[in-house]
Design a protein around this motif. Structure first.
Motif, PDB file in Angstrom:
ATOM      1  N   ALA A 128       0.815  -1.215   0.000  1.00 36.69           N
ATOM      2  CA  ALA A 128       0.000   0.000   0.000  1.00 36.69           C
ATOM      3  C   ALA A 128       0.851   1.268   0.000  1.00 36.69           C
ATOM      4  CB  ALA A 128      -0.931  -0.008   1.210  1.00 36.69           C
ATOM      5  N   ASN A 129       2.075   1.182   0.491  1.00 37.50           N
ATOM      6  CA  ASN A 129       2.968   2.347   0.536  1.00 37.50           C
ATOM      7  C   ASN A 129       3.830   2.470  -0.717  1.00 37.50           C
ATOM      8  OD1 ASN A 129       2.068   2.987   3.132  1.00 37.50           O
ATOM      9  ND2 ASN A 129       3.518   1.552   4.038  1.00 37.50           N
ATOM     10  N   GLY A 130       3.661   1.559  -1.665  1.00 37.73           N
ATOM     11  CA  GLY A 130       4.435   1.608  -2.902  1.00 37.73           C
ATOM     12  C   GLY A 130       5.798   0.954  -2.797  1.00 37.73           C
ATOM     13  N   LEU A 131       6.038   0.217  -1.717  1.00 35.33           N
ATOM     14  CA  LEU A 131       7.313  -0.471  -1.528  1.00 35.33           C
ATOM     15  C   LEU A 131       7.274  -1.858  -2.149  1.00 35.33           C
ATOM     16  CD1 LEU A 131       7.922   0.519   2.201  1.00 35.33           C
ATOM     17  CD2 LEU A 131       8.903   1.583   0.162  1.00 35.33           C
ATOM     18  N   ASP A 132       8.418  -2.314  -2.622  1.00 37.29           N
ATOM     19  CA  ASP A 132       8.535  -3.653  -3.210  1.00 37.29           C
ATOM     20  C   ASP A 132       8.019  -4.688  -2.211  1.00 37.29           C
ATOM     21  OD1 ASP A 132       9.369  -5.417  -5.274  1.00 37.29           O
ATOM     22  OD2 ASP A 132      11.146  -5.913  -4.096  1.00 37.29           O
ATOM     23  N   CYS A 133       7.176  -5.611  -2.672  1.00 34.89           N
ATOM     24  CA  CYS A 133       6.531  -6.542  -1.749  1.00 34.89           C
ATOM     25  C   CYS A 133       6.395  -7.945  -2.350  1.00 34.89           C
ATOM     26  CB  CYS A 133       5.167  -5.992  -1.357  1.00 34.89           C
ATOM     27  SG  CYS A 133       4.386  -6.913  -0.027  1.00 34.89           S
ATOM     28  N   PRO A 134       7.480  -8.704  -2.416  1.00 36.90           N
ATOM     29  CA  PRO A 134       7.351 -10.088  -2.863  1.00 36.90           C
ATOM     30  C   PRO A 134       6.637 -10.923  -1.793  1.00 36.90           C
ATOM     31  CG  PRO A 134       9.619  -9.598  -2.236  1.00 36.90           C
ATOM     32  CD  PRO A 134       8.853  -8.327  -2.128  1.00 36.90           C
ATOM     33  N   ILE A 135       5.970 -11.987  -2.216  1.00 32.96           N
ATOM     34  CA  ILE A 135       5.305 -12.847  -1.233  1.00 32.96           C
ATOM     35  C   ILE A 135       6.291 -13.805  -0.581  1.00 32.96           C
ATOM     36  CG2 ILE A 135       3.040 -12.695  -2.334  1.00 32.96           C
ATOM     37  CD1 ILE A 135       3.561 -15.511  -3.521  1.00 32.96           C
ATOM     38  N   PHE A 136       7.438 -14.020  -1.238  1.00 30.74           N
ATOM     39  CA  PHE A 136       8.474 -14.888  -0.676  1.00 30.74           C
ATOM     40  C   PHE A 136       9.807 -14.508  -1.314  1.00 30.74           C
ATOM     41  CE2 PHE A 136      10.894 -18.897  -0.455  1.00 30.74           C
ATOM     42  CZ  PHE A 136      10.814 -19.136   0.912  1.00 30.74           C
ATOM     43  N   THR A 137      10.870 -14.542  -0.520  1.00 31.57           N
ATOM     44  CA  THR A 137      12.215 -14.241  -1.001  1.00 31.57           C
ATOM     45  C   THR A 137      13.167 -15.297  -0.463  1.00 31.57           C
ATOM     46  OG1 THR A 137      11.796 -11.874  -1.062  1.00 31.57           O
ATOM     47  CG2 THR A 137      14.080 -12.542  -0.963  1.00 31.57           C
ATOM     48  N   ILE A 138      14.085 -15.719  -1.314  1.00 31.35           N
ATOM     49  CA  ILE A 138      15.068 -16.711  -0.893  1.00 31.35           C
ATOM     50  C   ILE A 138      16.441 -16.305  -1.414  1.00 31.35           C
ATOM     51  CG2 ILE A 138      14.657 -18.203  -2.893  1.00 31.35           C
ATOM     52  CD1 ILE A 138      15.133 -20.617  -1.040  1.00 31.35           C
ATOM     53  N   LYS A 139      17.466 -16.477  -0.583  1.00 34.58           N
ATOM     54  CA  LYS A 139      18.855 -16.281  -1.005  1.00 34.58           C
ATOM     55  C   LYS A 139      19.338 -17.638  -1.513  1.00 34.58           C
ATOM     56  CE  LYS A 139      21.156 -13.039  -0.079  1.00 34.58           C
ATOM     57  NZ  LYS A 139      21.599 -12.047  -1.022  1.00 34.58           N
ATOM     58  N   TRP A 140      20.092 -17.615  -2.630  1.00 35.10           N
ATOM     59  CA  TRP A 140      20.484 -18.883  -3.249  1.00 35.10           C
ATOM     60  C   TRP A 140      21.808 -18.721  -3.983  1.00 35.10           C
ATOM     61  CZ3 TRP A 140      19.137 -23.403  -1.874  1.00 35.10           C
ATOM     62  CH2 TRP A 140      19.327 -24.512  -2.699  1.00 35.10           C
ATOM     63  N   PHE A 141      22.246 -19.793  -4.631  1.00 37.07           N
ATOM     64  CA  PHE A 141      23.480 -19.802  -5.408  1.00 37.07           C
ATOM     65  C   PHE A 141      23.165 -19.465  -6.863  1.00 37.07           C
ATOM     66  CE2 PHE A 141      23.601 -23.145  -2.145  1.00 37.07           C
ATOM     67  CZ  PHE A 141      24.557 -22.595  -1.312  1.00 37.07           C
ATOM     68  N   MET A 142      23.942 -18.568  -7.445  1.00 36.02           N
ATOM     69  CA  MET A 142      23.630 -18.010  -8.759  1.00 36.02           C
ATOM     70  C   MET A 142      23.538 -19.058  -9.873  1.00 36.02           C
ATOM     71  SD  MET A 142      25.466 -14.827 -10.675  1.00 36.02           S
ATOM     72  CE  MET A 142      25.256 -13.769  -9.265  1.00 36.02           C
ATOM     73  N   LEU A 143      24.422 -20.017  -9.919  1.00 36.61           N
ATOM     74  CA  LEU A 143      24.454 -20.964 -11.032  1.00 36.61           C
ATOM     75  C   LEU A 143      23.825 -22.318 -10.708  1.00 36.61           C
ATOM     76  CD1 LEU A 143      28.054 -20.227 -12.352  1.00 36.61           C
ATOM     77  CD2 LEU A 143      25.884 -19.376 -13.227  1.00 36.61           C
ATOM     78  N   PRO A 170      20.180 -24.395  -9.928  1.00 36.22           N
ATOM     79  CA  PRO A 170      18.715 -24.361  -9.856  1.00 36.22           C
ATOM     80  C   PRO A 170      18.238 -24.693  -8.436  1.00 36.22           C
ATOM     81  CG  PRO A 170      19.459 -25.710 -11.698  1.00 36.22           C
ATOM     82  CD  PRO A 170      20.666 -25.393 -10.873  1.00 36.22           C
ATOM     83  N   LEU A 171      17.063 -24.202  -8.081  1.00 33.48           N
ATOM     84  CA  LEU A 171      16.505 -24.480  -6.751  1.00 33.48           C
ATOM     85  C   LEU A 171      16.177 -25.954  -6.556  1.00 33.48           C
ATOM     86  CD1 LEU A 171      14.123 -21.460  -6.157  1.00 33.48           C
ATOM     87  CD2 LEU A 171      16.016 -22.149  -4.715  1.00 33.48           C
ATOM     88  N   GLY A 172      15.858 -26.659  -7.623  1.00 35.49           N
ATOM     89  CA  GLY A 172      15.517 -28.075  -7.525  1.00 35.49           C
ATOM     90  C   GLY A 172      14.020 -28.299  -7.439  1.00 35.49           C
ATOM     91  N   ALA A 173      13.327 -27.491  -6.638  1.00 25.99           N
ATOM     92  CA  ALA A 173      11.875 -27.578  -6.491  1.00 25.99           C
ATOM     93  C   ALA A 173      11.364 -26.228  -6.015  1.00 25.99           C
ATOM     94  CB  ALA A 173      11.500 -28.666  -5.488  1.00 25.99           C
ATOM     95  N   CYS A 174      10.091 -26.001  -6.217  1.00 22.24           N
ATOM     96  CA  CYS A 174       9.478 -24.776  -5.720  1.00 22.24           C
ATOM     97  C   CYS A 174       9.546 -24.795  -4.201  1.00 22.24           C
ATOM     98  CB  CYS A 174       8.025 -24.701  -6.183  1.00 22.24           C
ATOM     99  SG  CYS A 174       7.197 -23.166  -5.717  1.00 22.24           S
ATOM    100  N   PRO A 175       9.926 -23.699  -3.547  1.00 20.59           N
ATOM    101  CA  PRO A 175       9.971 -23.678  -2.082  1.00 20.59           C
ATOM    102  C   PRO A 175       8.626 -24.095  -1.499  1.00 20.59           C
ATOM    103  CG  PRO A 175      10.966 -21.697  -2.976  1.00 20.59           C
ATOM    104  CD  PRO A 175      10.338 -22.418  -4.123  1.00 20.59           C
ATOM    105  N   GLU A 176       8.654 -24.914  -0.466  1.00 22.62           N
ATOM    106  CA  GLU A 176       7.412 -25.478   0.081  1.00 22.62           C
ATOM    107  C   GLU A 176       6.476 -24.410   0.645  1.00 22.62           C
ATOM    108  OE1 GLU A 176       8.248 -26.950   4.543  1.00 22.62           O
ATOM    109  OE2 GLU A 176       9.236 -28.161   3.002  1.00 22.62           O
ATOM    110  N   GLU A 177       6.992 -23.256   1.005  1.00 31.20           N
ATOM    111  CA  GLU A 177       6.143 -22.180   1.532  1.00 31.20           C
ATOM    112  C   GLU A 177       5.175 -21.638   0.486  1.00 31.20           C
ATOM    113  OE1 GLU A 177      10.039 -22.097   3.816  1.00 31.20           O
ATOM    114  OE2 GLU A 177       9.443 -22.317   1.721  1.00 31.20           O
ATOM    115  N   ILE A 178       5.483 -21.840  -0.794  1.00 25.13           N
ATOM    116  CA  ILE A 178       4.634 -21.298  -1.877  1.00 25.13           C
ATOM    117  C   ILE A 178       4.398 -22.333  -2.975  1.00 25.13           C
ATOM    118  CG2 ILE A 178       5.190 -18.863  -1.522  1.00 25.13           C
ATOM    119  CD1 ILE A 178       7.314 -19.179  -3.727  1.00 25.13           C
ATOM    120  N   ASP A 179       4.393 -23.606  -2.630  1.00 23.58           N
ATOM    121  CA  ASP A 179       4.307 -24.650  -3.655  1.00 23.58           C
ATOM    122  C   ASP A 179       2.891 -25.058  -4.045  1.00 23.58           C
ATOM    123  OD1 ASP A 179       3.612 -26.063  -1.404  1.00 23.58           O
ATOM    124  OD2 ASP A 179       5.145 -27.621  -1.644  1.00 23.58           O
TER     125      ASP A 179
END
Length: 187
Positions: free
Chosen positions: A101-116, A118-127
């Motif tokens: 509502a304030n115009g700030l970036d608002c992802p529903i989920f964020t994860i830190k990972w390794f650049m090269l 793949p995650l392997g599977a969708c994170p279970e919090e949003i699967d």
């Protein structure tokens, strides 16, 4: 011109006095000079854990997996990843609802990972659709129009359900500091 002829010999005198030194350097403090550089490269993680090679399971070595650039150390019982996370993956409810509502970036989920890697599977919090809807509701996001079928996430904000543009968690990655993935909703 005569001045130049006088300066050149003066510049050469330190070189002639010092000469070349062929003596090997040995540090006075702190260990031994390592000629193997303590780095061992292997094709991938499977090769690292399943095969035996000359420098396997050596706690003094750093093992690099060439397929994803990760670093591992042997801790006496297993190979432990010592690489730091170097990318952020943001998951958004959809491409039109990315700020609060304030115009700030608002992802529903964020994860830190390794650049090269793949995650392997969708994170279970949003699967699942239910989990994405529940998180979206807490942030004030709802589905628009009759788009109530959740297909998954895509790096393309409006892929219209094209399977070729949906994010494949088993093989897709981006070589960039931040990757944004958008929920894809269809009717």
């Amino acid at each position: 011109m005569k001045k130049i002829f006088k300066i050149v010999p003066l510049l050469l005198i330190p070189l002639l006095i010092g000469g070349c030194n062929s003596e090997a350097y040995h540090p006075s403090h702190g260990g031994v000079v390592d000629t193997l550089h303590n780095e061992v490269h292997v094709a991938d993680y499977e090769t690292l854990v399943k095969s035996e090679f000359e420098h396997a399971k050596d706690p003094t070595k750093t093992y690099y997996t060439d397929d994803d650039g990760l670093k591992f150390k042997w801790n006496g019982t297993e190979y432990v990843c010592i690489s730091e996370y170097d990318t952020t993956i943001n998951f958004y409810f959809d491409s039109t609802q990315t700020t609060d509502a304030n115009g700030l970036d608002c992802p529903i989920f964020t994860i830190k990972w390794f650049m090269l890697k793949p995650l392997g599977a969708c994170p279970e919090e949003i699967d699942s659709k239910e989990k994405v809807l529940a998180i979206g509701e807490t942030l004030g996001f709802t589905t628009k129009y009759d788009f109530t079928n959740f297909l998954g996430f895509s790096a393309y904000s409006s892929c219209l359900g094209d399977k070729g543009h949906m994010w494949d968690f088993t093989k897709d990655y981006r070589q960039q500091a931040v990757t944004n993935l958008y929920g894809i909703w269809v009717d």
